[in-house]
Each structure stands twice: as structure tokens, then as C-alpha cells.
Write an enzyme that holds these catalytic residues in place. Sequence first.
Site, mmCIF file in Angstrom:
data_model
loop_
_atom_site.group_PDB
_atom_site.id
_atom_site.type_symbol
_atom_site.label_atom_id
_atom_site.label_comp_id
_atom_site.label_asym_id
_atom_site.label_seq_id
_atom_site.Cartn_x
_atom_site.Cartn_y
_atom_site.Cartn_z
ATOM 1 N N CYS A 143 0.595 -0.633 -0.604
ATOM 2 C CA CYS A 143 0.351 0.212 0.049
ATOM 3 C C CYS A 143 0.972 1.326 -0.384
ATOM 4 O O CYS A 143 1.780 1.426 0.469
ATOM 5 C CB CYS A 143 -0.632 -0.408 1.023
ATOM 6 S SG CYS A 143 -1.572 -1.244 1.285
ATOM 7 N N ARG A 155 4.853 0.808 -6.064
ATOM 8 C CA ARG A 155 4.677 -0.389 -5.272
ATOM 9 C C ARG A 155 3.519 -0.701 -6.097
ATOM 10 O O ARG A 155 3.169 -2.128 -5.166
ATOM 11 C CB ARG A 155 4.414 0.486 -3.704
ATOM 12 C CG ARG A 155 5.190 1.730 -3.836
ATOM 13 C CD ARG A 155 5.056 2.502 -3.031
ATOM 14 N NE ARG A 155 4.018 1.906 -1.236
ATOM 15 C CZ ARG A 155 5.184 2.011 -0.590
ATOM 16 N NH1 ARG A 155 6.940 2.320 -0.333
ATOM 17 N NH2 ARG A 155 4.189 0.751 0.659
ATOM 18 N N TRP A 161 -2.722 -2.516 -2.335
ATOM 19 C CA TRP A 161 -1.760 -3.782 -2.660
ATOM 20 C C TRP A 161 -2.935 -4.859 -1.944
ATOM 21 O O TRP A 161 -2.212 -4.897 -1.047
ATOM 22 C CB TRP A 161 -0.663 -3.636 -2.925
ATOM 23 C CG TRP A 161 -0.417 -4.854 -3.676
ATOM 24 C CD1 TRP A 161 0.086 -4.584 -5.029
ATOM 25 C CD2 TRP A 161 0.235 -6.073 -3.463
ATOM 26 N NE1 TRP A 161 0.240 -6.100 -5.420
ATOM 27 C CE2 TRP A 161 0.466 -6.509 -4.671
ATOM 28 C CE3 TRP A 161 0.552 -6.818 -2.496
ATOM 29 C CZ2 TRP A 161 1.198 -7.911 -4.964
ATOM 30 C CZ3 TRP A 161 1.413 -7.855 -1.853
ATOM 31 C CH2 TRP A 161 1.255 -8.376 -3.395
ATOM 32 N N ASN A 178 -1.892 0.794 6.094
ATOM 33 C CA ASN A 178 -0.293 0.427 5.132
ATOM 34 C C ASN A 178 -0.253 -0.631 6.905
ATOM 35 O O ASN A 178 0.630 -0.439 7.503
ATOM 36 C CB ASN A 178 0.562 1.227 4.741
ATOM 37 C CG ASN A 178 1.807 -0.172 4.150
ATOM 38 O OD1 ASN A 178 1.280 -1.180 4.062
ATOM 39 N ND2 ASN A 178 2.536 0.029 4.152
ATOM 40 N N GLY A 179 -0.748 -2.305 6.406
ATOM 41 C CA GLY A 179 0.311 -3.285 7.487
ATOM 42 C C GLY A 179 -1.540 -4.211 8.002
ATOM 43 O O GLY A 179 -2.203 -3.943 7.248
ATOM 44 N N GLU A 182 18.906 -22.611 -6.844
ATOM 45 C CA GLU A 182 18.426 -21.027 -6.921
ATOM 46 C C GLU A 182 19.997 -19.892 -6.927
ATOM 47 O O GLU A 182 19.612 -18.879 -8.378
ATOM 48 C CB GLU A 182 17.825 -20.916 -5.721
ATOM 49 C CG GLU A 182 17.501 -19.401 -5.119
ATOM 50 C CD GLU A 182 16.362 -19.257 -6.313
ATOM 51 O OE1 GLU A 182 15.580 -19.984 -7.832
ATOM 52 O OE2 GLU A 182 15.806 -18.194 -6.862
ATOM 53 N N LYS A 214 19.837 -18.076 -10.369
ATOM 54 C CA LYS A 214 20.021 -16.047 -9.963
ATOM 55 C C LYS A 214 21.175 -15.750 -10.998
ATOM 56 O O LYS A 214 21.188 -14.672 -12.216
ATOM 57 C CB LYS A 214 20.228 -15.748 -8.899
ATOM 58 C CG LYS A 214 19.438 -15.856 -7.557
ATOM 59 C CD LYS A 214 17.988 -14.569 -7.977
ATOM 60 C CE LYS A 214 16.446 -15.428 -8.670
ATOM 61 N NZ LYS A 214 15.748 -16.475 -8.168
ATOM 62 N N GLU A 247 20.404 -16.239 -15.148
ATOM 63 C CA GLU A 247 19.500 -15.248 -15.339
ATOM 64 C C GLU A 247 19.589 -13.762 -15.710
ATOM 65 O O GLU A 247 19.531 -13.133 -16.310
ATOM 66 C CB GLU A 247 18.077 -15.602 -14.723
ATOM 67 C CG GLU A 247 18.387 -14.969 -13.140
ATOM 68 C CD GLU A 247 16.633 -14.625 -12.530
ATOM 69 O OE1 GLU A 247 15.746 -14.927 -13.385
ATOM 70 O OE2 GLU A 247 16.343 -15.540 -11.813
ATOM 71 N N HIS A 291 29.090 -38.258 -11.135
ATOM 72 C CA HIS A 291 28.000 -39.065 -11.809
ATOM 73 C C HIS A 291 28.894 -38.724 -13.473
ATOM 74 O O HIS A 291 27.551 -38.642 -14.409
ATOM 75 C CB HIS A 291 27.170 -39.692 -11.733
ATOM 76 C CG HIS A 291 26.983 -40.163 -10.350
ATOM 77 N ND1 HIS A 291 27.742 -41.760 -9.898
ATOM 78 C CD2 HIS A 291 27.227 -39.975 -8.958
ATOM 79 C CE1 HIS A 291 27.348 -41.616 -9.064
ATOM 80 N NE2 HIS A 291 26.900 -41.191 -8.483
ATOM 81 N N LYS A 314 8.368 -10.992 -16.178
ATOM 82 C CA LYS A 314 7.948 -11.165 -14.906
ATOM 83 C C LYS A 314 7.291 -12.160 -14.930
ATOM 84 O O LYS A 314 7.102 -12.775 -13.332
ATOM 85 C CB LYS A 314 8.179 -9.572 -13.917
ATOM 86 C CG LYS A 314 7.264 -9.535 -12.451
ATOM 87 C CD LYS A 314 8.616 -10.052 -11.501
ATOM 88 C CE LYS A 314 8.264 -10.314 -10.230
ATOM 89 N NZ LYS A 314 9.385 -10.866 -9.997
HETATM 90 C C1 F6R Z 1 13.249 -16.800 -11.460
HETATM 91 C C2 F6R Z 1 11.879 -16.747 -11.698
HETATM 92 C C3 F6R Z 1 10.877 -17.180 -12.402
HETATM 93 C C4 F6R Z 1 9.941 -17.781 -11.549
HETATM 94 C C5 F6R Z 1 8.717 -18.515 -12.617
HETATM 95 C C6 F6R Z 1 7.302 -18.328 -11.504
HETATM 96 O O1 F6R Z 1 13.785 -15.280 -10.789
HETATM 97 O O2 F6R Z 1 11.290 -14.891 -11.481
HETATM 98 O O3 F6R Z 1 12.193 -18.923 -11.930
HETATM 99 O O4 F6R Z 1 10.137 -17.907 -10.387
HETATM 100 O O5 F6R Z 1 8.246 -18.063 -13.675
HETATM 101 O O6 F6R Z 1 6.955 -17.259 -11.367
HETATM 102 P P1 F6R Z 1 5.774 -17.992 -10.478
HETATM 103 O O7 F6R Z 1 5.835 -17.727 -8.648
HETATM 104 O O8 F6R Z 1 5.582 -16.387 -9.974
HETATM 105 O O9 F6R Z 1 4.699 -18.880 -10.735
#
Ligand code: F6R
Length: 615
Positions: A2, A27, A75, A101-102, A491, A495, A498, A514, A610
Site C-alpha cells: 500500500c 509499489r 495492494w 498500511n499493515g 536457485e 539467479k 538469469e 557422475h 516477470k
Molecule cells: C526467477 C524467476 C522465475 C519465476 C517463475 C515462476 O528469478 O522469477 O523463475 O520464479 O517464472 O513464477 P511464479 O512464482 O510467478 O509462478
Amino acid sequence: MCGIIGYTGGRPAVPLIIEGLRRLEYRGYDSAGTAYVQDGELQVVRAEGKLIELDTKLAALDTSRARAGIGHTRWATHGVPVERNAHPHIDQDGTIALVHNGIIENYQELKDELTAAGHTFRTETDTEVIAHLIGAVLNSCIVEGVPEEDCMIQALSRALARAEGAYALAVINLAEPDVIYGARHSSPLVMGVSDEENFLASDIPAFLPYTRNVVYLNDGELVRLTKNSWTVYDCATAKKIERTPQRIEWDIQAAQKGGYKHFMLKEIFEQPMVVTNCLTGRLSPDHKHVTLPELEEMPVPERLHIIACGTSFHAGLWAMYLMENWAKIPTSVEIASEYRYRDTILGEGDQVLVISQSGETADTLACLRKVKEQGAKVIGLCNVVGSSIARESDTVIYTQAGPEISVASTKAMCSQLVVLTLMALFWGRRKNLLTEMAETECLDTLKRIPEHLETALPEMRETARALARQYSGARSFLFLGRGSCYPLALEGALKLKEISYIHAEGYAAGEMKHGPIALIDPDFPTFALALADDLFPKVQSNLQEVQARNGKIIALTQDGMDLTVDSVWKIPHAWGPLDVFFALPALQLFAYEVADYLGKDVDQPRNLAKSVTVE
Ligand code: F6R
């Protein structure tokens, strides 16, 4: 998350409030509203959707004589994003309006009490309860003869002493049309001050074009602003506190990133707050047990099938260790794009947990629909309220991480790990598998993590930066881990690749011999997760195998662990698997620093979106 703004000064308040809300749009929000006093009347205007909807409503009104007011972008974290839930909310008499907010954890208890005293509520929100409570206490202060100028501060102080949870509030009172009040506890609130007008906001960009002099409010502080004065009070005692404004030199873009160079870095540094928000409302009053009302009606799964993609898949894989160990639930973790085309078999008491930050990932959604058709019960773990996965799940648990703007997911995974930990504890307890001591120890650790992490992050970033400079010439990286550190290895590799475009593979350390061991040479570094767990000696042997092939090693480890490798990076101890809350940001910071050093577009890496809404 928010957004809050309050304005008091000599100019028409409403356009400034809307403009301020516009600068908080980054935000994320789903509804908006404003309240102001004009011609002796309290006006509240709210709208579902984007600010244009609110603007359209306001365009039909003459707001030009209001010189103070408050505004809000919501939000949703609870309750659907519709106009009725949008802020501001008003008290019983319709003389107090506030934005929040909260989350007020004990709102139901307060609501019951106020209802018994004759209050009627128009919404199901926790915020409305606070508005009513402040209004009721204000009336008592007036009856007691508290001097008029002290009444609101007294009322806020007494009312908020009863509120449990997190809040940033901006409040106006019909009786003082040109004054705004604020209060902060665990949610951000900052004042922008000048000689002729003053602002209150959840973030600096809201008022940055008008003043660069800011006062960050601390937890437990109240504030009263008029057009040419501002006073800070201790919320508990209602006594004045001296504060000095600071000068901000950032531009608006940097301000939206909270002064950080990238959203990704900001979001990594938000993780202490994310842990706090995830825990809010999810602990019993004595903080000894987990409360997850979303799961209360469902039986403990006999088998759990976790389905997700990318980072959310890694969170699920990490949770498997906890589900098996603490709750003794046989757990499988599946990549959604694979699961949807398999002939999968679901048993009678099986449940499916789909994890998705966006709640819109096409493959995960397809799996949800597939298993529902097979008659399975689905739990959704989502960040975005009202998203498709949230709507279609039988029950949804929100991670409450706030909007994640950087494409690379960081704080969302942190929030998923917190909720998954709580779920494992919740089910373990329902099956009588946990000793009270283990549960208390785990929850105590979780509660301490925000403060601990807040202190540790700056130094972790320095280490990540130094390592990035040393290793960013590598063309490939191997990330190794075992046990619950294996998903972290995946992970860490994800990271790095990507955002830096350096090839990286995450592998189970024991599996390395292996095949991948053939790749090891002095130019192919290994990033190892070598934390203080039962599998440490095994990881140690795997690293010796790397060293025997002249491979360079960065080891993420902890005090007391005996390792001789090229670069040792020690992170703090938390407790058992909860060390993840330090290991994860270390991996994120390493990837971030490498990508930034190489000049990559950290927040918008090439070829990525995203929200992956296509197959
Ligand atoms: C990596 C990343 C993606 C998401 C994936 C799933 O940094 O952002 O691998 O984790 O596309 O996305 P959600 O969690 O939105 O289903």
C-alpha cells in the site's frame, strides 16, 4: 504494498494527493482513495482499479477548497480488491478518516468489543476497526476534558496501545480540517517537511518534487502536521520527541528504488521486513504455535504434491525436507511444465500445493486445473491477491511479500520459505509430531531473523561485491549443495545465469562425480553450500574431489566449519534449516554483484518476463 500520502499546506490538497499517489504507483496497487475536509464536511472518495478511476470520480467534484487530506493506494493482502475495501475508512461518527498500511492482528477482538458497544461496521477490513477505535477513544478524551489541542494525540496513543500488528497510519479529523496525523509501527512512514507545507508518506517519491527535507519516523512514534509545523510524539507516553530532518539528494528514480541502484537490490534488502510481514498474524497470542486459518478446515495431507516453476519450484523443493522431516508427510515436488503432461496419480488423501509469486504462471495454473479435475484439493501459495491461481485454489495462503518489481525473484522466495516453514510446523503439530520445545525454538529463531538479517546484509553485500570482482571472468559456474542446500544450489545457479548471463549449473554435490566433474578445471569455479548440517562432512569430501582437479571453490559456510578452499564466505548461524534465510540472500547478492559489475540490465534481464502467462 500500500502507498500512503498526507498533505497539509496552502495549496489545493486533492491534486497534490493524487499526484503523490501516482508517484507511488511503482509499489503496485489495485484500488485507491482519498479523504479531505471541505466546507465543514468530511469527504471520502474511493475507486477500484487504477488511479484514473479515482481521478474520474474526483473530476465530477469541486475539491478546490480542501487544504489538507490523505490518500491511499491499496495492494490487497486480505480481502478482495474492490471499492468497499479501498481506503480511507471512517469511524462510527463519520468524523475520523484514516488510511493504513499493515495488518491489525487483534482486529476481531476489538471489533467484537466495539460491536457490543453499539458500533456498526461497513466493511470486513481491520482498518475500519482502527478508525472506530480511535473515534471511540477520542470521544472519551473529550468527555474527560482533555485539552482540545491534545485530544487527538491522546486518542491515538491510547487507541494504538490496544492494536497489535503492523501499521503505518495517516489520519484526519473533521474538527481539525488542516491537520494530519500519522503513526508508525513496523510499516514505513516518512515526513517531508518545509516552512509552508508538510507531507506524510510511505515513501519519499510521493513528495520529492516539493521538499527534500525528510524525517523518517521510528516504530512507536506519532506525528501531528499542520501547514507550518510538525511534531513527533512517543506513542506510548504521548510526550514530544525532538527530531531533525535529513536532506535527500536522490532523484525521483533513485527514490523509487529507496536509494538503491536497482529494484533487485532493494528487494533483497527488504527481506527482513518480508519475514516480519509473513509472520504477522500467523502466531498464536503466546507466540508458541502457528495459526494458519487457511488450513484449519482441511485435513493434514496424507501425501503432498508440490507443483511450481523456477524459483517457486526451488522453494517447494526446499520445503520437501521440512514436510518429510517435521510433519512426516511424503512429499513430491514437480516442475509444472512437466507435471501437466504426465499421467499423474493422486491418492484419496493427497493434497496439491501450487506455489506461484504472480499467481498467473500458465503451466502452474494448468496443473491446478488438471488436479482439480481429478478431484484433488488444492492449496495455493501466492503473492498476488486475486490472481488466477489464488482464485481457483480451494484455499489460498498469501505470502504478503509486497509487489516484486525486479524480474529476478528474490524476496518472494524468502516469503515462500517462511510460509512453508509455518505450514510444516502447523501440520507437524496437528500430527503430534513436534515437541513444544522444537516448535518454540523454531518460531523464536524465525522472529529473531529480521533483526539479525538486517544487521548482516550490509557486510554480506561487501563480501559478495569482492567475490564478484574476483570471479566474474568465469564463463561457467557450478553450484553444489546437499540436503536442503541442494535447492539453494539450484536457485544460486538460476539467479546467476538469469541476470549475469554466465552459464551456471546447480547440482546435488553427491551427483557431481557422475558426470559434471569432467568439466572441472582452473577456469570453472564451484560455488559450494557447505553449511553446518549433518551432511557437511559429505560436502567436504565432494569439495576435495573438486580441488583434486584444480577447481577453484567459493564455499558458503559458517563459523566452526573446517574448510580450506580458495574463498571462504561465512554467514551467521540461525537454527537448522532456517540458515536458509542467510544463505539465500548471499546467493542473491553474489548474482547481483556479478551482474552489476558486468554492466548487465539487472532488473530487466534479456528474454525474461516477470509473469510467464504463456506455455
Ligand atoms: C526467477 C524467476 C522465475 C519465476 C517463475 C515462476 O528469478 O522469477 O523463475 O520464479 O517464472 O513464477 P511464479 O512464482 O510467478 O509462478
